[in-house]
Write a protein that holds these residues in place. Structure first.
Motif, PDB file in Angstrom:
ATOM      1  N   PHE A  80       1.214  -1.576  -0.036  1.00 44.55           N
ATOM      2  CA  PHE A  80       0.042   0.023  -0.233  1.00 44.55           C
ATOM      3  C   PHE A  80       0.534   0.903   0.278  1.00 44.55           C
ATOM      4  N   TRP A  81       0.346   1.970  -0.791  1.00 42.31           N
ATOM      5  CA  TRP A  81       1.924   2.922  -1.342  1.00 42.31           C
ATOM      6  C   TRP A  81       0.877   4.686  -1.237  1.00 42.31           C
ATOM      7  N   PHE A  82       1.238   5.949  -0.606  1.00 40.55           N
ATOM      8  CA  PHE A  82       0.720   6.296  -0.507  1.00 40.55           C
ATOM      9  C   PHE A  82       1.819   7.545  -1.722  1.00 40.55           C
ATOM     10  N   ASN A  83       1.001   8.453  -2.544  1.00 39.50           N
ATOM     11  CA  ASN A  83       1.513   9.201  -3.556  1.00 39.50           C
ATOM     12  C   ASN A  83       2.670   8.479  -4.392  1.00 39.50           C
ATOM     13  N   ALA A  84       2.882   7.448  -4.735  1.00 38.05           N
ATOM     14  CA  ALA A  84       3.888   6.807  -5.610  1.00 38.05           C
ATOM     15  C   ALA A  84       3.338   6.931  -6.869  1.00 38.05           C
ATOM     16  N   ASP A  85       4.588   6.627  -8.114  1.00 33.73           N
ATOM     17  CA  ASP A  85       4.628   7.013  -9.093  1.00 33.73           C
ATOM     18  C   ASP A  85       4.728   5.517  -9.765  1.00 33.73           C
ATOM     19  N   VAL A 131       2.188  -3.117   4.305  1.00 29.60           N
ATOM     20  CA  VAL A 131       2.206  -4.124   3.526  1.00 29.60           C
ATOM     21  C   VAL A 131       1.690  -5.078   4.199  1.00 29.60           C
ATOM     22  N   ARG A 132       0.191  -6.229   3.621  1.00 29.24           N
ATOM     23  CA  ARG A 132      -0.170  -7.127   3.694  1.00 29.24           C
ATOM     24  C   ARG A 132       0.230  -8.262   3.144  1.00 29.24           C
ATOM     25  N   ARG A 133       0.443  -9.922   3.656  1.00 32.16           N
ATOM     26  CA  ARG A 133       0.609 -11.053   1.964  1.00 32.16           C
ATOM     27  C   ARG A 133      -1.297 -11.452   2.587  1.00 32.16           C
ATOM     28  N   GLY A 134      -1.810 -12.177   1.724  1.00 33.07           N
ATOM     29  CA  GLY A 134      -2.804 -13.157   1.392  1.00 33.07           C
ATOM     30  C   GLY A 134      -2.784 -14.584   0.927  1.00 33.07           C
ATOM     31  N   GLN A 135      -3.359 -15.447   1.190  1.00 38.26           N
ATOM     32  CA  GLN A 135      -3.160 -16.817   0.796  1.00 38.26           C
ATOM     33  C   GLN A 135      -4.578 -17.096  -0.412  1.00 38.26           C
ATOM     34  N   PRO A 136      -4.106 -17.524  -1.211  1.00 36.47           N
ATOM     35  CA  PRO A 136      -4.959 -17.785  -2.238  1.00 36.47           C
ATOM     36  C   PRO A 136      -6.574 -18.024  -1.459  1.00 36.47           C
ATOM     37  N   GLU A 137      -7.235 -17.347  -2.154  1.00 34.16           N
ATOM     38  CA  GLU A 137      -8.639 -17.906  -2.612  1.00 34.16           C
ATOM     39  C   GLU A 137      -9.088 -17.097  -1.055  1.00 34.16           C
ATOM     40  N   THR A 138      -8.377 -16.517  -0.566  1.00 35.60           N
ATOM     41  CA  THR A 138      -8.632 -15.030   0.737  1.00 35.60           C
ATOM     42  C   THR A 138      -9.300 -13.811   0.680  1.00 35.60           C
ATOM     43  N   THR A 139      -9.507 -13.231   1.438  1.00 37.26           N
ATOM     44  CA  THR A 139     -10.132 -11.371   0.657  1.00 37.26           C
ATOM     45  C   THR A 139      -9.111 -10.302   1.937  1.00 37.26           C
ATOM     46  N   LEU A 140      -8.478 -10.009   1.656  1.00 36.62           N
ATOM     47  CA  LEU A 140      -7.597  -8.979   2.507  1.00 36.62           C
ATOM     48  C   LEU A 140      -9.165  -7.535   2.555  1.00 36.62           C
ATOM     49  N   VAL A 141      -9.372  -6.920   3.198  1.00 38.02           N
ATOM     50  CA  VAL A 141     -10.113  -6.156   3.169  1.00 38.02           C
ATOM     51  C   VAL A 141      -9.671  -5.271   4.550  1.00 38.02           C
TER      52      VAL A 141
END
Length: 183
Positions: A80-85, A131-141
């Motif tokens: 998750f980036w703030f104000n990046a190109d 930064v967040r990490r996720g597993q297959p078939e999961t939703t990050l929210v």
């Protein structure tokens, strides 16, 4: 509550209603939702979606909610980036709507929901906020309640990659809910 004498014991009550900020902004036609679909990445590439506040928008962007879904073939990392190109050429998503569809004519957002798929490289400038990490078939929210605020020229970027399974091609979806406050 207060009551006045002489009204047969019936008190005068002051009615007060608290409404969530999101509903308040939606009633004003300032709350929008949208997503970027089929974000392909893997095999050495990444994908991203962002809310971009154009320099001449005249509004501040308030991020309320974000989701990363439908990544089914591999573990993944969301930066998750703030104000990046970001790398690659931005494409503007057409999958954006005001949350209040009872207003005529429908309000149009000043914020742009942009995305790119199968890009090489990392974002530059700005700040990698988390930064967040996720597993297959999961939703990050997560619900941010508008606390992430970006002035004209700023952006909130979600950058997807799968460094733990770099040979696997996959795809996902990123969605946002936000409101716009006139400056």
């Amino acid at each position: 509550m207060s009551s006045k004498k002489g009204n047969g014991g019936q008190g005068r009550f002051i009615q007060a209603v608290d409404i969530p900020q999101e509903l308040y902004q939606s009633l004003k036609g300032k709350y929008f939702i949208g997503y970027a679909d089929e974000l392909s990445f893997g095999r050495g590439t990444s994908a991203w979606a962002r809310l971009y506040n154009p320099p001449n928008s005249g509004v501040n962007l308030h991020v309320n909610v974000w989701t990363v879904t439908d990544v089914s073939d591999s573990t993944f990392r969301a930066q998750f980036w703030f104000n990046a190109d970001p790398p690659g050429t931005p494409i503007e998503s057409e999958l954006v709507t005001p949350a209040n569809t009872a207003i005529t004519p429908l309000p149009m957002p000043k914020i742009k929901l942009q995305y790119a798929t199968n890009v090489f490289g990392e974002p530059t400038g700005g700040i990698k906020a988390f930064v967040r990490r996720g597993q297959p078939e999961t939703t990050l929210v997560d619900t941010e309640n508008g606390k992430f605020i970006f002035p004209p020229g700023g952006s909130f970027l979600i950058f997807l990659s799968n460094p733990e399974t770099p040979r696997t091609a996959t795809s996902g979806r990123i969605a946002f809910g936000w409101w716009e406050a006139k400056i």
